[in-house]
Design a protein around this motif. Structure first.
Motif, mmCIF file in Angstrom:
data_model
loop_
_atom_site.group_PDB
_atom_site.id
_atom_site.type_symbol
_atom_site.label_atom_id
_atom_site.label_comp_id
_atom_site.label_asym_id
_atom_site.label_seq_id
_atom_site.Cartn_x
_atom_site.Cartn_y
_atom_site.Cartn_z
ATOM 1 N N ALA A 17 -4.405 2.975 -2.899
ATOM 2 C CA ALA A 17 -3.888 2.956 -1.528
ATOM 3 C C ALA A 17 -4.924 3.483 -0.546
ATOM 4 C CB ALA A 17 -2.601 3.780 -1.445
ATOM 5 N N ASN A 49 -5.190 3.501 3.694
ATOM 6 C CA ASN A 49 -3.994 4.272 4.017
ATOM 7 C C ASN A 49 -4.379 5.736 4.217
ATOM 8 O OD1 ASN A 49 -1.596 5.925 3.596
ATOM 9 N ND2 ASN A 49 -0.572 4.017 3.041
ATOM 10 N N THR A 84 0.805 -1.210 0.000
ATOM 11 C CA THR A 84 0.000 0.000 0.000
ATOM 12 C C THR A 84 0.841 1.264 0.000
ATOM 13 O OG1 THR A 84 -1.650 -1.225 1.260
ATOM 14 C CG2 THR A 84 -1.912 1.143 1.152
ATOM 15 N N ARG A 138 -7.569 1.075 0.352
ATOM 16 C CA ARG A 138 -7.066 0.031 1.240
ATOM 17 C C ARG A 138 -6.832 0.545 2.650
ATOM 18 N NH1 ARG A 138 -5.859 -1.343 -3.801
ATOM 19 N NH2 ARG A 138 -5.567 -3.532 -4.379
#
Length: 682
Positions: free
Chosen positions: A579, A584, A552, A582
């Motif tokens: 990213a 982040n 990530t 996911r």
């Protein structure tokens, strides 16, 4: 900075020009009083424009900013895998991890010298010791012994804790999830963690079979073993870990294994000391991340306070047990803490030299600190006595006889425990009572002794502990032998250590070795290091390779690089979005800025807010600035205060500006003072 100055000069010139024009052309404006009124209006407008420019220069071009960094910094948060690229306004990215240093990646579970269990290995004998949860003995699960009761009972009745409802809900959720889950209870030693979790299991999952692996067990194949024994657990399994940190050097426990255990019908229940949890869990996304990043500890734990609440004390007082009633009256200590005689044991240890037992004190100090190094194995008497010589006072008083010192250190106090407690049935190995701890720096000889007695797993953990404690030379000594025999995580950590220490060429060597050994996430760090050296094309290649492997931080860093090095906006956005989706927070913030730059302000602000709500302090600051610009002063104050409380220097300064505008001068001066102390002098 130059652009800020230019804007300020331009604004000032404009304001003066307006005043001159008003004096010359506006009817009725002739005297100093009229000009003074206009000047006041002009100064207000100038202040508003300057404030907007101040925030815009620091925020509009950047998704996020590390407290104390240069204006306009857009920082990518790490996910526990090393340095991350960050952009600085219109300039090139530099290599920097959240805060100021790369992450040491803790991966307890390096295979022991004898190798992991074979793929077709038989289930170990300890699996046959599984018991129904409803029949599990708290003493066997690891609960501290309590002061003996009037009838000789070892454990008083369980007193309901305020956290019970939360514990029950988490266990219910994990049991219903096909992937299972980890329910973790954290707290100080003797906070009552084991009793609370065991009682919750008995309420929620009484018919499941509970298995408690030994500390040295490699659990790589536990899911298969549980499936093979499924007929013995028709209602499912509970895998129990008391003091989870002691199991981690051997267990290979990570989120993937938790999922596999869930598929085998198991819920994982564990306790951990709060101090160990804070040292081992991944750090916040945008702070100095030199702590251990241990992904299995990432989900929030249920934290039990050592000091019991008034409601808990009332329930203890009404329990009908004299020990609990007595403990409930000891307001200086927690109930479980008092029952386990923790304060008395700590006092006896600390006063040892003054009561004629300097050698006894040294024995306990040696055992405490050997555990602090990360050495998980219990210790022999000879090992403890060898290191204890480092703790005798200088100049030493006449120490007591060694036998007398050992008897003093191991004597059971208050019918509960000694300062040193046996770690096996034949008293061949010992540990310090876990309530005892120290904050003092450890002698170098303790580190050397720990490394000398450590196996591969503990050697890795000692390196992590040493790195976190600022003992880089010890960490390098711990990891180098492991790296040379092919341990990819030791290779990676050596790369990080050397990277932070300014030994870039050596760091590159170990990053490349880690990648070749299969640890592809090291490509993120290598890419950042190469970028810092101006090798943009090579950096992009390594970041892309790591991103395509699903890393990530590399996805986000690649997006930032493409944004600033001639890549397409579409591809940069794609990697940042991947990213961000996911989870982040830094990528969320950076994506928000990229979208705002394209005029997609509403979508951009949504990502900024998500990042702020995820705990990203820089996003909190940026989100507050947007709210301020929109006139939402109360909400702006809330978010700036959150960022300022987390240490963000520019947020401290801006909070002061907002408070001053609201007439709260004293508060404003206090935040400005804090901002200056944090390095924000602008």
């Amino acid at each position: 900075m130059l652009r800020n100055l230019a804007w300020t000069v331009l604004t000032l010139a404009t304001a003066l020009g307006l005043l001159w024009a008003a004096h010359k052309y506006v009817p009725g404006v002739s005297g100093l009083g009229d000009l003074n009124n206009l000047a006041g209006i002009g100064s207000f407008a100038l202040a508003a424009v300057s404030a907007v420019l101040f925030f815009a220069s620091r925020d509009n071009e950047a998704a996020s900013q590390v407290a104390g960094d240069n204006p306009g910094t857009a920082q990518q948060a790490t996910t526990g895998s090393g340095p991350v690229a960050q952009t600085t306004g219109d300039h090139s990215p530099t290599t920097q991890v959240t805060g100021d240093s790369p992450t040491i990646h803790q991966h307890y579970g390096t295979a022991p010298a004898s190798g992991p269990p074979a793929e077709n290995s038989a289930a170990p004998g300890w699996l046959d010791t599984a018991v129904r949860v409803a029949e599990a003995d708290p003493d066997r699960l690891g609960a501290h012994a309590a002061r003996p009761g009037a009838n000789g009972g070892r454990q008083p009745p369980y007193v309901a804790r305020d956290a019970d409802t939360d514990l029950d809900a988490r266990l219910t959720t994990a049991a219903a999830d096909p992937r299972g889950g980890l329910v973790l209870v954290a707290g100080a030693p003797t906070a009552g963690k084991t009793r609370a979790l065991a009682a919750a299991l008995a309420r929620v999952l009484p018919e499941r079979m509970l298995v408690a692996p030994p500390e040295e067990a490699d659990l790589s194949h536990l899911p298969r073993w549980l499936k093979q024994s499924a007929e013995n657990a028709p209602h499912g399994w509970v895998v129990w870990f008391d003091d989870l940190d002691r199991h981690l050097p051997h267990a290979h426990l990570d989120p993937a294994l938790i999922d596999e255990l869930g598929a085998a019908g198991a819920v994982v229940a564990a306790t951990i000391r709060l101090r160990q949890l804070n040292a081992l869990k991944p750090a916040a996304a945008d702070t100095d991340d030199r702590t251990v990043g241990y992904t299995v500890l990432k989900p929030p734990a249920v934290v039990l306070d050592r000091r019991w609440s008034s409601g808990e004390r009332d329930r203890a007082a009404r329990s009908g047990d004299d020990r609990l009633a007595d403990a409930a009256e000891q307001t200086g200590f927690g109930v479980a803490e008092y029952l386990a005689a923790g304060p008395e044991l700590d006092r006896d240890w600390k006063h040892g030299p003054d009561t004629g037992y300097p050698r006894g004190y040294a024995l306990v100090a040696a055992a405490v600190d050997l555990t602090r190094t990360g050495l998980s194995v219990p210790l022999t008497r000879a090992q403890i006595e060898e290191v204890a010589e480092l703790y005798l006072p200088v100049p030493p008083p006449v120490p007591e006889d060694p036998e007398e010192a050992w008897a003093w250190a191991t004597r059971v106090r208050s019918g509960v425990a000694g300062l040193l407690v046996p770690a096996d049935h034949d008293n061949g190995h010992w540990r310090a009572f876990d309530y005892l701890t120290s904050e003092a720096p450890m002698p170098e000889g303790v580190w050397r002794a720990a490394l000398g007695w450590a196996g591969g797993e503990d050697r890795f953990a000692i390196g992590v502990t040493a790195y976190t404690a600022g003992q880089s030379a010890i960490a390098e000594r711990a990891w180098t032998p492991l790296a040379k025999v092919g341990n990819p995580l030791a290779m990676f950590n050596l790369g990080v250590l050397l990277d932070v220490g300014g030994r870039a060429e050596d760091a590159q060597v170990w990053y490349r070795e880690a990648i070749q050994a299969g640890y592809t996430a090291a490509g993120n760090n290598l890419g950042n290091l190469l970028y810092a050296g101006g090798r943009v094309e090579e950096a992009e290649g390594w970041l892309r390779a790591a991103a395509e492997e699903g890393h990530t931080a590399a996805m986000s860093n690649l997006g930032l690089l493409l944004r600033h090095e001639g890549g397409t906006v579409e591809e940069a956005e794609g990697w940042l979005r991947a990213a961000a989706e996911r989870g982040n927070p830094g990528a969320m913030s950076n994506l928000g800025v990229l979208l705002a730059e394209q005029g997609r302000n509403e979508c951009g602000e949504q990502w900024q807010r998500k990042a702020a709500e995820a705990g990203h302090t820089v996003a909190m600051h940026n989100h507050a600035a947007r709210l301020y610009e929109d006139g939402q002063r109360e909400e702006a104050e809330e978010w700036w205060r959150r960022a300022a409380d987390a240490g963000h220097a520019i947020a401290m300064k801006n909070l002061g500006v907002l408070l001053a505008e609201a007439g709260r001068a004293r508060e404003a001066e206090e935040w400005w003072r804090r901002a200056r102390e944090a390095g924000e002098d602008g």
